[in-house]
Scaffold this motif. Sequence first.
Motif: not given
Lengths: 145, 207
Positions: B23-50
């Motif tokens: 659940v923590f990884l899901i939160v990291v994936a969502v919150v991290g990506t939303v927080l960095m929306r204005s930075y193209a391709n800077i996201e946390t879904v990749f790290a969370a999935s791996l």
Amino acid sequence: MALRLSERRQAIVFAAVLIAAIAGLYGTTQLLQPAPVQASIVHLVQLEVVGYGWSIQYGPLTTDNNTAFGLLLEASAKLAFPVAYVWYQIPQGVFVTAINGSVNGEGRYWLYQVDGVYPNIAADHRALHDDDVVRWSFSTAQDGM
Amino acid sequence: MRRTWRAVLEAGLGDARTRILGVFLIVVAVVGTVLMRSYANIETVFAASLLAGSLLGRWWTILVPLTALAVLQPLEWSTTYAGYGLNAMTGITFFVVSGYAFVGFLGRRIRPRVLFRVKSVALLATISVPVTIAYDLWTAFGEWYFITRPFGVGIVTILEAQVPFTLYHLLSSLIFVPLFGSIFLWLHAYGWPARAPAAPSKSPDRE
């Protein structure tokens, strides 16, 4: 005899390699950033916005909004039509998503040309010069590029 | 019958610690990506999935990317890319979801070697480089096929345009995979009490 590093030394080596890789990548991305457009006064530039079944013309005698996007925003403010866009910090540039209520999608997207040529950079990084003609069109796939 | 379902769920989701980390990884994936929306391709879904695949395994391999994207994709399509046709949305979403699922499964392939060691974090960081490039090639192909191909734009042009975005994505992976990798490996090894006591630095309990 194989060299066996302690966990702490491995951590230091790994951190050093990682920081060097990140710094190198960051430096490369900065080199690839488009150069910012220096503000200057341009004369007799023209703007044409062509939507689906409507069009808007705007042609100031002089303006200091000397980018394709700046001119669009100036026309938007002067002629009171809305423009929606997303601004990206990296790579720097705007992405226009809607003009005058016409939103990207369903096979139509907002594209811009300067003097009949599609530039390969974001509209806020395309500098304008005297007599340039900027055309924003709500293009379909059939219109081609 | 009820017991069977419970057993299946427990086998799929793992013990309490695994579930909390999932659940923590899901939160990291969502919150991290939303927080960095204005930075193209800077996201946390990749790290969370791996990390989900390599650290937690089980159903989390697919649950983490799918749940995060179930939140993020509708958000993207209703805000930044609002107005795109159903065909483009479905097509691009397919490439994005399958791409992250691939990342999760690839993480799962390396899981037996993942321990709380510098070597493990280095392995994850190293693997993230080719996997990021593969993911970007896959999604660039999807973007070309569904969005730019109808405009007569060739795949080579799209791949050239993809280069700076892939550099940002590599930057993102090299920052977030070691960062969250270290945190989650530590948490998995020491952070929460497991049902059966696990010795530190040993391969964590998995399916």
